[in-house]
Write an enzyme that holds these catalytic residues in place. Structure first.
Site, PDB file in Angstrom:
ATOM      1  N   GLU A 130     -34.468 -18.446  -6.551  1.00  0.00           N
ATOM      2  CA  GLU A 130     -35.613 -18.332  -7.462  1.00  0.00           C
ATOM      3  C   GLU A 130     -36.084 -16.881  -7.581  1.00  0.00           C
ATOM      4  O   GLU A 130     -36.508 -16.446  -8.646  1.00  0.00           O
ATOM      5  CB  GLU A 130     -36.783 -19.189  -6.940  1.00  0.00           C
ATOM      6  CG  GLU A 130     -36.621 -20.681  -7.141  1.00  0.00           C
ATOM      7  CD  GLU A 130     -36.762 -21.087  -8.601  1.00  0.00           C
ATOM      8  OE1 GLU A 130     -35.959 -20.617  -9.428  1.00  0.00           O
ATOM      9  OE2 GLU A 130     -37.656 -21.878  -8.912  1.00  0.00           O
ATOM     10  N   THR A 183     -40.809 -16.667 -16.727  1.00  0.00           N
ATOM     11  CA  THR A 183     -41.763 -16.945 -15.641  1.00  0.00           C
ATOM     12  C   THR A 183     -42.501 -15.668 -15.251  1.00  0.00           C
ATOM     13  O   THR A 183     -43.711 -15.670 -15.056  1.00  0.00           O
ATOM     14  CB  THR A 183     -41.017 -17.509 -14.416  1.00  0.00           C
ATOM     15  OG1 THR A 183     -40.290 -18.661 -14.838  1.00  0.00           O
ATOM     16  CG2 THR A 183     -41.978 -17.922 -13.316  1.00  0.00           C
TER      17      THR A 183
END
Lengths: 310, 310
Positions: A130, A183
């Site tokens: 991530e 993001t």
């Protein structure tokens, strides 16, 4: 396939779930990537093929590769793997595209190694994937992918993941407007401070949601699906958010909010028929607004990652 | 006693419980006030007698009186009551002294009227009593007094109270240093804003605590009993707080923090024997520091207010 190869389904996930910013997530069924992971004689990891999306094959720049490298770093022994990814979740859609790759890769490798690592360890490895995608090693998507169902990341230091129950008749609906919000960009609009008053509302709601999941109290789940902190800021980046939310609530959703960092919008509802009504209302809204979209209706996936072929 | 008179036990309560500022509370056993409430021919409410403490008898200035006046305001009919309070919980101790009076009074009146009001309505009336005591109509003490066990005030507008389960072997220990901190003063030191980072920790912990209560996971309960927001500020007002906390954790407490707005300090522990060890460690600490104190060890009181005689 042999015992040295595994084909898996890596679910899409909804993070935050309105009141659980950075800590809550849930796994979806029917929408996700497929991945084949194979043992090789060569140490390390290589990304052999990615279909469906144009993503880096360099393992250090690829979320699946980076996650497996973190795992191999902690593994006491020599091992090598190659990975093929059929990427069906669009990157930047807000339903855990990078998390599916990172979680799936370490989960599959762990299977092929005979499960030396716990789920919690796999979450920690997947978080390193991530980090490649968004710069932040968040766990709220990888945890539900690995544990299934609803998961709470109680703490990051030390990492503490709590599996929560999923009421049987609970459905999730996700609509993805065809725009991309990274993001990293979506995190930039968030303020570093919040009012204590809003904080109190938020932790009251998250505690209420957790209680509602345990008691299968759908009304309480619905009342708790509020976000006074992030949604008012982030929703501005999402076309037609207020209309979609109003339409889905009118169609009987328990609650509606931003999926992860957006732009996907999720709703939860009780029973399949209500979920279909909510999906229809969402579709109708975006059709009127001329926004292109994908829509998914799914039971909560209590298994998480699944073996397709072994 | 006749059907027109009731004698009750009104429990002391611990609010906040580390990670649940303004929303969480629990009821104690064995420590609380006693109250007699009697129907009279005269409409309204009068406080006949208060023993144990010097508190106002004027119903509008008395928390029990103000709470009953709020109830009678909503009651469809004529009724009058007189109240005698044996005040055993010291005001300003941080274990819900005013809440016990307010909650007990409306609970008893509701009984004598044949229970026309729900528990949630009783909480709302009792909050009007709390307002007289501290200027703020908070619910985190009155809710556990009325519902028993652990309670969550999910929302204040509209008022939404969720009863939470209490693990069977959970004990609370409370030590009250003999100094008074007024709730109103204690609220003043709290800042209006918090960092989002601390907020995330707080709602992660509260969600973890709720999950731990449902699953009777004592370790998870312990890990979740953290307060990064209020405790660092308020604990400065409490003599020897850090020493008491360190001693109780060393003696096996699951967690330790400020009870309500202080100065009482609470700990939770698994099993009676551990609770006694924790209480002994707390006592020992205050004896060494020459601080006068009261100490209570109690199971979680899952009934809340109880009838002594009817």
């Amino acid at each position: 396939m042999s015992k040295d190869e595994i084909k898996i389904f890596c679910p899409a996930t909804i993070a935050n779930v309105s009141c659980g910013f950075d800590v809550l997530g849930l796994a979806l069924d029917g929408v996700g990537d497929e991945m084949v992971v194979r043992k090789t004689d060569q140490r390390g990891v290589s990304i052999k093929k990615i279909t469906g999306q144009d993503l880096p094959l360099d393992p250090q720049k690829n979320v699946a590769g980076a996650a497996v490298l973190a795992l191999l770093d902690a593994y006491d022994g020599d091992a090598g793997f190659e990975i093929e990814i059929d990427k069906r979740i669009k990157p930047g859609s807000g339903i855990g595209s990078s998390a599916a790759s990172a979680a799936g890769a370490v989960w599959a490798v762990n299977q092929l190694l005979g499960n030396p690592f716990t789920k919690l360890q796999l979450v920690a490895f997947a978080m390193q994937g991530e980090k490649v995608a968004s710069g932040v090693a968040h766990a709220d998507n990888v945890a539900p992918a690995i544990y299934g169902g609803f998961t709470l990341v109680r703490s990051y230091h030390p990492l503490d993941v709590v599996a929560l129950p999923s009421p049987k008749e609970l459905y999730a609906i996700v609509i993805h407007p065809q725009i991309e919000i990274k993001t990293a960009d979506s995190r930039k609009v968030i303020k570093a401070n919040i009012s204590l008053e809003k904080g109190i509302k938020q932790w009251g709601n998250l505690a209420g949601l957790v209680a509602g999941l345990f008691t299968e109290d759908y009304d309480l789940i619905g009342r708790s699906l509020e976000d006074h902190i992030i949604e008012p800021i982030r929703s501005i980046l999402i076309p037609g958010f207020d209309d979609i939310k109003a339409a889905s609530m009118a169609a009987g959703a328990l609650g509606c909010g931003i999926s992860g960092s957006g732009p996907s919008i999720f709703a939860l509802s009780k029973r399949s028929d209500k979920a279909q009504n909510v999906a229809a209302a969402m579709k109708d809204t975006y059709q009127k607004l001329n926004v292109d979209f994908d829509v998914h209706v799914s039971k909560i996936n209590i298994e998480g990652i699944k073996v397709i072929k072994k």
